[in-house]
Design a protein around this motif. Structure first.
Motif, PDB file in Angstrom:
ATOM      1  N   LEU A  37      17.627   1.152  12.541  1.00  0.00           N
ATOM      2  CA  LEU A  37      16.313   1.094  11.912  1.00  0.00           C
ATOM      3  C   LEU A  37      16.457   1.430  10.437  1.00  0.00           C
ATOM      4  CD1 LEU A  37      14.048   2.999  14.495  1.00  0.00           C
ATOM      5  CD2 LEU A  37      14.280   0.530  14.224  1.00  0.00           C
ATOM      6  N   MET A  38      15.889   0.572   9.576  1.00  0.00           N
ATOM      7  CA  MET A  38      15.914   0.794   8.134  1.00  0.00           C
ATOM      8  C   MET A  38      14.479   0.776   7.621  1.00  0.00           C
ATOM      9  SD  MET A  38      19.013  -1.788   7.069  1.00  0.00           S
ATOM     10  CE  MET A  38      19.236  -1.021   5.467  1.00  0.00           C
ATOM     11  N   PRO A  39      14.182   1.497   6.545  1.00  0.00           N
ATOM     12  CA  PRO A  39      12.827   1.452   5.977  1.00  0.00           C
ATOM     13  C   PRO A  39      12.512   0.062   5.433  1.00  0.00           C
ATOM     14  CG  PRO A  39      14.059   3.357   5.159  1.00  0.00           C
ATOM     15  CD  PRO A  39      15.047   2.463   5.840  1.00  0.00           C
ATOM     16  N   ILE A  40      11.317  -0.414   5.706  1.00  0.00           N
ATOM     17  CA  ILE A  40      10.866  -1.664   5.113  1.00  0.00           C
ATOM     18  C   ILE A  40      10.169  -1.301   3.806  1.00  0.00           C
ATOM     19  CG2 ILE A  40       8.678  -1.632   6.414  1.00  0.00           C
ATOM     20  CD1 ILE A  40       8.853  -4.690   6.515  1.00  0.00           C
ATOM     21  N   LYS A  41      10.628  -1.850   2.707  1.00  0.00           N
ATOM     22  CA  LYS A  41      10.132  -1.436   1.399  1.00  0.00           C
ATOM     23  C   LYS A  41       9.788  -2.644   0.529  1.00  0.00           C
ATOM     24  CE  LYS A  41      10.496   3.055   1.884  1.00  0.00           C
ATOM     25  NZ  LYS A  41       9.298   3.907   1.858  1.00  0.00           N
ATOM     26  N   PRO A  42       8.687  -3.357   0.847  1.00  0.00           N
ATOM     27  CA  PRO A  42       8.262  -4.417  -0.065  1.00  0.00           C
ATOM     28  C   PRO A  42       7.838  -3.817  -1.397  1.00  0.00           C
ATOM     29  CG  PRO A  42       6.591  -3.997   1.597  1.00  0.00           C
ATOM     30  CD  PRO A  42       7.787  -3.194   1.986  1.00  0.00           C
ATOM     31  N   SER A  43       8.021  -4.561  -2.449  1.00  0.00           N
ATOM     32  CA  SER A  43       7.662  -4.058  -3.774  1.00  0.00           C
ATOM     33  C   SER A  43       6.149  -3.987  -3.931  1.00  0.00           C
ATOM     34  CB  SER A  43       8.246  -4.976  -4.850  1.00  0.00           C
ATOM     35  OG  SER A  43       7.633  -6.255  -4.791  1.00  0.00           O
ATOM     36  N   ALA A  44       5.714  -3.239  -4.919  1.00  0.00           N
ATOM     37  CA  ALA A  44       4.280  -3.132  -5.186  1.00  0.00           C
ATOM     38  C   ALA A  44       3.693  -4.490  -5.546  1.00  0.00           C
ATOM     39  CB  ALA A  44       4.043  -2.128  -6.318  1.00  0.00           C
ATOM     40  N   ALA A  45       4.496  -5.298  -6.240  1.00  0.00           N
ATOM     41  CA  ALA A  45       4.022  -6.632  -6.618  1.00  0.00           C
ATOM     42  C   ALA A  45       3.801  -7.507  -5.386  1.00  0.00           C
ATOM     43  CB  ALA A  45       5.029  -7.294  -7.553  1.00  0.00           C
TER      44      ALA A  45
END
Length: 798
Positions: free
Chosen positions: A200-208
Motif C-alpha cells: 500500500l502506497m499513499p495516493i498523492k494527486p497534486s493540488a492542480a
C-alpha cells in the motif's frame, strides 16, 4: 426396550451388509455434495463481511449514457475528484478512500521484479478492517515515502515480519529507484476479501489535479465512501447526483464546445457486501475474485438435486430391504408386538443408517476438499461447516431424512395382517404410485442435470477449442511499460541474431478504447491498437481489402489506419478503403488503407467489436511479439532474456507464450467443465442406486409370478423384458418431463455468451440414450437374476 431395539437394528443392518452399504453410500454422497456446495455458497456470500464498518461502506459506481440517452456502460470507476468533492460537500459522508492499482518495479538484492501495488488514501485503515502486525494505522499512510506491506511481502523481502522502519527500493516506469520506508506490516488479507494487497502506497494527486474540473471525466480508480451511522444511502446517492450536475456543469460545457455532444454520467452507490457477486459493478480495476452468482445457483441446484435423489433412494431401498423381513414382522405381531413398537424399531434403523451416512459424508468432504478447492479455485476448510446456523440445518436435515426414510416403510409394513405376512400372501397396496412417482421425480431431475451437463460441457468445449482467427503457436510475448519506436529496430535486430527466432513485431500494451467520428459527425467507440508492419502478417490475420502498413509509404505512420470488419459494419461503410476517421479531440484525421478480417482479440467470451490499427510513431509500444521456430524454445528464451536485460537493465523481465495465455483465459470454464461433469456422474450413480433398489423391490414382489411364467415355458429374455419394461416406461416419462425444462433453461443460460452452441436434437437424443441405457443396465442385473432363478424355490410355499 430401547437397548433391545438398538441391538436388533444393528443386527439386521449387519445381516444385510450389501443393502446397508448401498443405502449409506447413496445418502452420504448426496449429503457430501450438499456440504461441499454449502461451503462454496457460504464462502461466496461471506465476501468482505469481516469489515467492522460493513453496513456503512459503499463504492461509487457509474452508469454512462451516450448522446442519444442510451445506456452504454456500467462500472465502479471514478477519478481523483469524486471522493474529496463528495465528502466535502454532501452531509452524511464521513470520509472516503480512493484505491488505484499500479505496478512498481521492486529490487531485491540484484533481482528486479514487477510487483502489484495499491495507492490509497490515508483513511484506508479507518474505513477497512485490515489489522496491522506492526505500525500505527492512523499514520502509516501519511508519509509520501512510507509504505505498508503485507506479512507475505515482508517475509519475501526480509525473511521476517519484523520489517518496521526498513527500506525497499522501488520505481515506477522509467523513474530511478527510490527508497521507501516500511511504516506498517499488515496481516495477510482474508481469503474472502475483494481487496487483497501486498503493498500500500499513499495516493498523492497534486493540488492542480484535484482543482481541475476536467478530471470529472477521468475514470481509472475505485472510490469508497464511509457514511455516518444511520445515514440513508439512497438520499446520499440522490445528493451526489445533484451536486455533480451543479459542480461539473462548467466543465461539461467546455468539453461539449471542444469535442461536440457528449454522453452523460449517472452516479450510484454500491454496498460493499454486494461487490463480490455483482454482474454490473464488478470487483475489478485493482479488486479481485469477482464472481458470478449464476455459479452459486447452478451448484446449489445440483446439490439439491443430488440430495433429493439420495433421499428418494433411501426410501425405496429401505422398503425393498424391509420386505425381506416380512416373516419377522409377522412373528413379532403374533407374539404381541404392537404397531408402535415395530415403527420404533424401523425408525431406529433409519436413524442409525442416516447417522452413519452423515459421518461418512463428513469423511468424504474431508478427503475431497483439496480437489474441490482446486476445481472451484477456493481455499475452503472443513471447519467452515461448523457454523451455528449450518449445524442446526444439518440436524434438521438429519431428522428430516431419517423420518422420511423410516416413517413411510414402517407405517406400511407394521400394518399388515400377521397371517398374510407369515404365508407371504401380501403385496404393497394400490398401484405403488408413491414409488413410481419417486422414481419419475428422481430420473426427471437426473435427466435434466445430464442434459444441462452436456449443454454446459459442449459450450465450454466450444469456447476453449474454437479457433480465434489468428496463429498463436510458438509466439512469445514480452511486456514492457514503454518502448519508443526509435528503439524497436535495435531490439528487432538483436533478437533476430538467434536462428531460433523467426520474426519480431511490436504492439501497444493493454486494450485501449477510444472514439472518433466517421461518416461525417457519427461518433463511435473502438479498440485502438498501435502496431508495426510485421504484426498482422506474424499472426496470420487476413487482410480482406486494401493493404497492410508498409515502410515504403511514409504516410502510413502519420495519416493511415487499418480497421476490422466489425468497424466497417458499425460505421455503415460499403467501401472502407479511402474513408476518413476523424479524431476530433486532437485534430487528427486518418485514411483507411486496409480492412482486417475479424478475429477474437479479446477471447471467445467477448463479442468482437470495432478495432482500429495505427502505426503512428509518436505512440509507444508495450509488448514485443517474438515468433519462434518449432523445437527451439529453450535456446530462443535464453537469447530473448539476454537481449531484454541488456536493453532494459533496470526493468523486470517476464515472458508468456501466447497460446498458454489464451488457454488461461478459460481456466474458469475448464474448471466448471470438470465440476459439472463430476456432478452429473454422481447424479447418475446415485439415481442408479435408487433404480437398483426399486428393481429389487419389483423382483421380490413378483417372485411367484416369475416362477409360474417359467413353469409355463417363458424364456429368460421374456421374463427380463417383463421386469424391465415398467421401469423403462418411468424413465421415458422422466425424459419427456425433463427435456422441455432443460431446453428452456439451457437457452436462457446460453444467452450469457455472444458465441455459443445451438441446442440441436442430437444433444437431447444423446442424453435420452445415456439415461435409458444406464437405467436398463441397472434394472437388468436383478431382472436376469430373477429370471434364471429356480421356479421350484419360489413356488414351494404354494
Amino acid at each position: 426396550m430401547i437397548k433391545n431395539y438398538l441391538k436388533t437394528a444393528i443386527r439386521n443392518l449387519l445381516r444385510n451388509k450389501v443393502y446397508s452399504v448401498i443405502n449409506v453410500l447413496g445418502l452420504s454422497i448426496g449429503l457430501a455434495c450438499g456440504m461441499l456446495i454449502i461451503l462454496y455458497v457460504k464462502d461466496e456470500v461471506s465476501y468482505d463481511r469481516f469489515h467492522e464498518n460493513l453496513s456503512s461502506i459503499y463504492r461509487i459506481g457509474i452508469k454512462t449514457f451516450d448522446k442519444d440517452g442510451k445506456m452504454d456502460g456500467k462500472g465502479g470507476y471514478t477519478g481523483y475528484l469524486q471522493g474529496p468533492r463528495f465528502a466535502a460537500n454532501i452531509p452524511g459522508i464521513k470520509t472516503f478512500v480512493r484505491v488505484q492499482s499500479d505496478m512498481q518495479d521492486v529490487k531485491t538484492g540484484t533481482a528486479i521484479k514487477a510487483e502489484s501495488v495499491h495507492r490509497v488514501d490515508s483513511a484506508f485503515f479507518s474505513v477497512f478492517s485490515f489489522p496491522l502486525l506492526s505500525g500505527n494505522p492512523a499514520t502509516a499512510l501519511t508519509s509520501p515515502d512510507g509504505i505498508v506491506i503485507s506479512e507475505d511481502m515482508a517475509k519475501r523481502q526480509f525473511s521476517t515480519t519484523d520489517a518496521l522502519g526498513k527500506t525497499i527500493m522501488m520505481k515506477s516506469g522509467d523513474e530511478a529507484f527510490k527508497p521507501y520506508t516500511v511504516t506498517g506490516v499488515a496481516k495477510r488479507s482474508p481469503q474472502n476479501s475483494s481487496l487483497k494487497f501486498n503493498v500500500l502506497m499513499p495516493i498523492k494527486p497534486s493540488a492542480a489535479e484535484e482543482a481541475n474540473d476536467d478530471n470529472w471525466f477521468n475514470f481509472f480508480l475505485n472510490t469508497f465512501i464511509l457514511l455516518q451511522p444511520g445515514t440513508d444511502a439512497a438520499k446520499v446517492e440522490q445528493k451526489i447526483r445533484q451536486f455533480y450536475a451543479k459542480d461539473a456543469a462548467e466543465a461539461l460545457k467546455r468539453q461539449t464546445e471542444k469535442y461536440g455532444p457528449l454522453g452523460t454520467v449517472e452516479y450510484h452507490l454500491q454496498s460493499l457486501p454486494d461487490l463480490h457477486l455483482s454482474r454490473d459493478y464488478r470487483a475489478d480495476n485493482g479488486l479481485t475474485n469477482a464472481s458470478d452468482p449464476l455459479y452459486s445457483y447452478i451448484l446449489s441446484g445440483i446439490a439439491l438435486f443430488v440430495l433429493l435423489i439420495a433421499c428418494i433412494n433411501f426410501v425405496n431401498l429401505t422398503i425393498a430391504r424391509l420386505l425381506k423381513r416380512a416373516k419377522e414382522i409377522g412373528i413379532r405381531k403374533v407374539v404381541g408386538g404392537d404397531r408402535r413398537q415395530l415403527m420404533m424399531q424401523f425408525m431406529g434403523e433409519s436413524f442409525i443408517l442416516s447417522f452413519a451416512a452423515f459421518l461418512l459424508a463428513l469423511i468424504m468432504v474431508k478427503l475431497s476438499l483439496p480437489v474441490f478447492n482446486e476445481l472451484a479455485n477456493k481455499a475452503l476448510a472443513l471447519q467452515y461447516l461448523f457454523d451455528g446456523r449450518l449445524v442446526m440445518g444439518y440436524i434438521l436435515l438429519f431428522l428430516a431424512t431419517s423420518l422420511l426414510a423410516g416413517f413411510y416403510p414402517s407405517l406400511i409394513l407394521s400394518g399388515y395382517n400377521p397371517v398374510n405376512v407369515l404365508y407371504n400372501r401380501f403385496t404393497l397396496s394400490g398401484k405403488n404410485y408413491l414409488q413410481k412417482g419417486l422414481i419419475v421425480l428422481q430420473f426427471t431431475l437426473a435427466s435434466f442435470l445430464i442434459i444441462g451437463t452436456i449443454t454446459i460441457y459442449s459450450q465450454f468445449s466450444y469456447l476453449t477449442n474454437e479457433k480465434l482467427g489468428y496463429d498463436d503457436t510458438h509466439l512469445v510475448t514480452v511486456r514492457h511499460s514503454r518502448i519508443p519506436y526509435e528503439q524497436t529496430e535495435h531490439i528487432r535486430a538483436e533478437l533476430m541474431k538467434s536462428p531460433a527466432v523467426a520474426d519480431v513485431s511490436f504492439r501497444s500494451s493493454g486494450d485501449w478504447t477510444t472514439s472518433a467520428k466517421v461518416s461525417g459527425e457519427t461518433s463511435m467507440d473502438f479498440v485502438y491498437e498501435t502496431v508495426d508492419e510485421s504484426y498482422l502478417p506474424m499472426l496470420k490475420v487476413p487482410i480482406i481489402k486494401g493493404r497492410n502498413f508498409s515502410k515504403a509509404f511514409p504516410s502510413d505512420s502519420t495519416h493511415s489506419v487499418m480497421v476490422n470488419e466489425a468497424f466497417v459494419k458499425e460505421a455503415g461503410w460499403k467501401n472502407a478503403i479511402g474513408q476518413e476517421v476523424n479524431f476530433w479531440y486532437n485534430q487528427e484525421k486518418y485514411t483507411v488503407i486496409g480492412v482486417v478480417k475479424d478475429y477474437h482479440y479479446a477471447g471467445m467470451a467477448q463479442k468482437i467489436g470495432p478495432q482500429l490499427f495505427t502505426m503512428k510513431h509518436a505512440n509507444q509500444y508495450g509488448s514485443t511479439f517474438i515468433k519462434l521456430h518449432s523445437n527451439s524454445e529453450t535456446a530462443a528464451l535464453t537469447h530473448i532474456e539476454k537481449i531484454f536485460k541488456q536493453v532494459f537493465p533496470l526493468s523486470p523481465y517476464e515472458y508468456t507464450f501466447k497460446d498458454v495465455e489464451n488457454r488461461q483465459r478459460y481456466e474458469a470454464e475448464a474448471r466448471w467443465k470438470q465440476i459439472i461433469l463430476l456432478s452429473a456422474l454422481l447424479t447418475i450413480f446415485v439415481s442408479c442406486i435408487g433404480l437398483f433398489g426399486l428393481s429389487v423391490l419389483s423382483a421380490e414382489r413378483r417372485t411367484k409370478e416369475i416362477g409360474i411364467r417359467k413353469v409355463l415355458g417363458a424364456s429368460v429374455a421374456s421374463v427380463v423384458t417383463i421386469l424391465s419394461k415398467d421401469f423403462l416406461k418411468l424413465v421415458i416419462i422422466s425424459l419427456v418431463l425433463a427435456m422441455p425444462v432443460a431446453w428452456y433453461a439451457g437457452n436462457k443460460w446460453l444467452e450469457n455468451y455472444p458465441y455459443r452452441i445451438t441446442l440441436n436434437w442430437w444433444l437431447f437424443a444423446t442424453a435420452a440414450f445415456l439415461v435409458s441405457a444406464i437405467a436398463l443396465a441397472t434394472v437388468s442385473f436383478h431382472a436376469v437374476k430373477a429370471a434364471v432363478a429356480d421356479p421350484v424355490k419360489s413356488l414351494r410355499a404354494e
